[in-house]
Design a protein around this motif. Sequence first.
Motif, PDB file in Angstrom:
ATOM      1  N   ASP A   1     -15.355  -1.477  -6.163  1.00 35.72           N
ATOM      2  CA  ASP A   1     -14.320  -1.218  -5.157  1.00 35.72           C
ATOM      3  C   ASP A   1     -13.882  -2.509  -4.474  1.00 35.72           C
ATOM      4  N   GLN A   2     -14.816  -3.398  -4.243  1.00 36.78           N
ATOM      5  CA  GLN A   2     -14.466  -4.666  -3.598  1.00 36.78           C
ATOM      6  C   GLN A   2     -13.519  -5.485  -4.486  1.00 36.78           C
ATOM      7  N   ASP A   3     -13.826  -5.542  -5.774  1.00 38.06           N
ATOM      8  CA  ASP A   3     -12.952  -6.271  -6.700  1.00 38.06           C
ATOM      9  C   ASP A   3     -11.560  -5.645  -6.740  1.00 38.06           C
ATOM     10  N   TYR A   4     -11.529  -4.316  -6.784  1.00 36.85           N
ATOM     11  CA  TYR A   4     -10.235  -3.627  -6.848  1.00 36.85           C
ATOM     12  C   TYR A   4      -9.427  -3.902  -5.587  1.00 36.85           C
ATOM     13  N   LEU A   5     -10.092  -3.882  -4.435  1.00 39.00           N
ATOM     14  CA  LEU A   5      -9.396  -4.107  -3.181  1.00 39.00           C
ATOM     15  C   LEU A   5      -8.896  -5.541  -3.078  1.00 39.00           C
ATOM     16  N   GLU A   6      -9.716  -6.498  -3.483  1.00 38.72           N
ATOM     17  CA  GLU A   6      -9.289  -7.903  -3.439  1.00 38.72           C
ATOM     18  C   GLU A   6      -8.061  -8.122  -4.325  1.00 38.72           C
ATOM     19  N   HIS A   7      -8.066  -7.493  -5.496  1.00 38.74           N
ATOM     20  CA  HIS A   7      -6.900  -7.595  -6.377  1.00 38.74           C
ATOM     21  C   HIS A   7      -5.688  -6.940  -5.725  1.00 38.74           C
ATOM     22  N   SER A   8      -5.888  -5.810  -5.075  1.00 39.35           N
ATOM     23  CA  SER A   8      -4.783  -5.102  -4.428  1.00 39.35           C
ATOM     24  C   SER A   8      -4.162  -5.930  -3.311  1.00 39.35           C
ATOM     25  N   LEU A   9      -4.974  -6.718  -2.630  1.00 36.53           N
ATOM     26  CA  LEU A   9      -4.465  -7.539  -1.534  1.00 36.53           C
ATOM     27  C   LEU A   9      -3.615  -8.703  -2.034  1.00 36.53           C
ATOM     28  N   SER A  10      -3.654  -8.985  -3.328  1.00 39.99           N
ATOM     29  CA  SER A  10      -2.915 -10.124  -3.872  1.00 39.99           C
ATOM     30  C   SER A  10      -1.482  -9.763  -4.254  1.00 39.99           C
ATOM     31  N   GLU A  11      -1.120  -8.475  -4.161  1.00 42.75           N
ATOM     32  CA  GLU A  11       0.224  -8.042  -4.510  1.00 42.75           C
ATOM     33  C   GLU A  11       0.833  -7.261  -3.350  1.00 42.75           C
ATOM     34  N   ILE A  12       2.090  -7.577  -3.026  1.00 45.52           N
ATOM     35  CA  ILE A  12       2.740  -7.003  -1.844  1.00 45.52           C
ATOM     36  C   ILE A  12       2.749  -5.474  -1.888  1.00 45.52           C
ATOM     37  N   SER A  13       3.073  -4.894  -3.055  1.00 42.45           N
ATOM     38  CA  SER A  13       3.209  -3.435  -3.125  1.00 42.45           C
ATOM     39  C   SER A  13       1.902  -2.734  -2.787  1.00 42.45           C
ATOM     40  N   THR A  14       0.786  -3.224  -3.301  1.00 42.22           N
ATOM     41  CA  THR A  14      -0.501  -2.583  -3.014  1.00 42.22           C
ATOM     42  C   THR A  14      -1.095  -3.058  -1.700  1.00 42.22           C
ATOM     43  N   LEU A  15      -0.709  -4.243  -1.243  1.00 44.68           N
ATOM     44  CA  LEU A  15      -1.141  -4.703   0.088  1.00 44.68           C
ATOM     45  C   LEU A  15      -0.633  -3.738   1.165  1.00 44.68           C
ATOM     46  N   ARG A  16       0.566  -3.243   0.964  1.00 42.65           N
ATOM     47  CA  ARG A  16       1.146  -2.295   1.936  1.00 42.65           C
ATOM     48  C   ARG A  16       0.357  -0.995   1.984  1.00 42.65           C
ATOM     49  N   PHE A  17      -0.187  -0.563   0.850  1.00 40.97           N
ATOM     50  CA  PHE A  17      -1.028   0.632   0.857  1.00 40.97           C
ATOM     51  C   PHE A  17      -2.261   0.394   1.726  1.00 40.97           C
ATOM     52  N   PHE A  18      -2.829  -0.806   1.617  1.00 40.35           N
ATOM     53  CA  PHE A  18      -4.026  -1.119   2.403  1.00 40.35           C
ATOM     54  C   PHE A  18      -3.715  -1.133   3.896  1.00 40.35           C
ATOM     55  N   THR A  19      -2.646  -1.815   4.299  1.00 45.06           N
ATOM     56  CA  THR A  19      -2.335  -1.890   5.728  1.00 45.06           C
ATOM     57  C   THR A  19      -1.946  -0.525   6.293  1.00 45.06           C
ATOM     58  N   ARG A  20      -1.496   0.365   5.422  1.00 48.63           N
ATOM     59  CA  ARG A  20      -1.125   1.719   5.861  1.00 48.63           C
ATOM     60  C   ARG A  20      -2.368   2.556   6.178  1.00 48.63           C
ATOM     61  N   HIS A  21      -3.448   2.340   5.427  1.00 49.93           N
ATOM     62  CA  HIS A  21      -4.601   3.231   5.532  1.00 49.93           C
ATOM     63  C   HIS A  21      -5.833   2.586   6.168  1.00 49.93           C
ATOM     64  N   ALA A  22      -5.903   1.270   6.210  1.00 47.72           N
ATOM     65  CA  ALA A  22      -7.087   0.595   6.783  1.00 47.72           C
ATOM     66  C   ALA A  22      -6.900   0.472   8.294  1.00 47.72           C
ATOM     67  N   THR A  23      -7.093   1.581   9.006  1.00 45.87           N
ATOM     68  CA  THR A  23      -6.806   1.623  10.437  1.00 45.87           C
ATOM     69  C   THR A  23      -8.032   1.376  11.308  1.00 45.87           C
ATOM     70  N   GLY A  24      -9.220   1.397  10.702  1.00 42.24           N
ATOM     71  CA  GLY A  24     -10.435   1.200  11.499  1.00 42.24           C
ATOM     72  C   GLY A  24     -10.570  -0.223  11.982  1.00 42.24           C
ATOM     73  N   LEU A  25     -11.134  -0.401  13.169  1.00 43.55           N
ATOM     74  CA  LEU A  25     -11.311  -1.723  13.756  1.00 43.55           C
ATOM     75  C   LEU A  25     -12.206  -2.602  12.891  1.00 43.55           C
ATOM     76  N   GLU A  26     -13.153  -1.979  12.137  1.00 43.57           N
ATOM     77  CA  GLU A  26     -14.076  -2.761  11.310  1.00 43.57           C
ATOM     78  C   GLU A  26     -13.339  -3.540  10.217  1.00 43.57           C
ATOM     79  N   TRP A  27     -12.164  -3.072   9.779  1.00 39.17           N
ATOM     80  CA  TRP A  27     -11.419  -3.810   8.762  1.00 39.17           C
ATOM     81  C   TRP A  27     -10.834  -5.100   9.321  1.00 39.17           C
ATOM     82  N   LEU A  28     -10.532  -5.098  10.607  1.00 38.70           N
ATOM     83  CA  LEU A  28     -10.039  -6.324  11.224  1.00 38.70           C
ATOM     84  C   LEU A  28     -11.131  -7.419  11.196  1.00 38.70           C
TER      85      LEU A  28
END
Length: 287
Positions: free
Chosen positions: A260-287
């Motif tokens: 999951d960590q590898d998948y997430l790191e890859h997702s953060l490298s592309e704008i389209s999937t980065l937006r999915f992360f910022t939409r759903h990663a609402t917990g303070l721990e992600w900051l």
Amino acid sequence: MDPPSNYPDFNALASRIGGSIHARREGEAIDRYFGRLREIGVTVHEQVRSILSSPDSHPNVLHEALIGIFGEPKHVRLVTTNFDRHFTTAATNRFGATCPEVFFAPALPVGSDFAGIVHLHGSVEKASNRLVLTDADFGRAYITEGWATQFLQRLFSRYVILFVGYSHQDMLLNYLARGFTAGSLGPGRFALTQPDDDARWKNLGITPVHYPLSAPPQASHAELGISLSAWAEQSNAGALGAEERIKRIAETAVSLVAEDQDYLEHSLSEISTLRFFTRHATGLEWL
């Protein structure tokens, strides 16, 4: 080799053709062995074609996954040194009437501009004398006629290459690989392999990508099938599938399993999937 294909590897195939009457000499290369058998009248090409045309053999998870990675028939770009028809069968099972074009040696496409399935050393679907098996066959394919060399030169210069289930022990292909290494030709070559032969791969200019061997009762290379199947599933998931997976990861604890960590790191490298992360990663721990 794995069920339901159940075909022998090259060593077992050689033993089956020569048998105990014409045993292989210690250290003898298989292509030279087949050439020696041919010289004494053994019908090497015909027997190989017969063995690898068994009606009881069917595509296994690796055939299906490798075809599935491409998503659409027009994107398939697969080169095989196997002689059987399992990749074509897997493509037909997946795409139906829109199955990608299939090419058979020596009638190969232009390596720098093609799509489809290429049987680099021939296929059981064609005449047996077109199979590249003996040292004489390899000499024609890579030196005197050179159609395999020309195809691979253009292929390696244009595309990123991933070797799957290929040991790269052939002398001629080793020289070819070293030639590309010396000239720094091509966008990159990689090989799925075990973590015990990195020096040889790197000497060939190929980057090893590791996977672990499995313990019994699983097949030794079970992880390879699992990985490629997951890759095929991911490549066909589309935007909704990507968002659903990122949402699931974002809703769990920040401490992630490696996959999951590898998948997430890859997702953060592309704008389209980065937006999915910022939409759903609402917990303070992600900051």
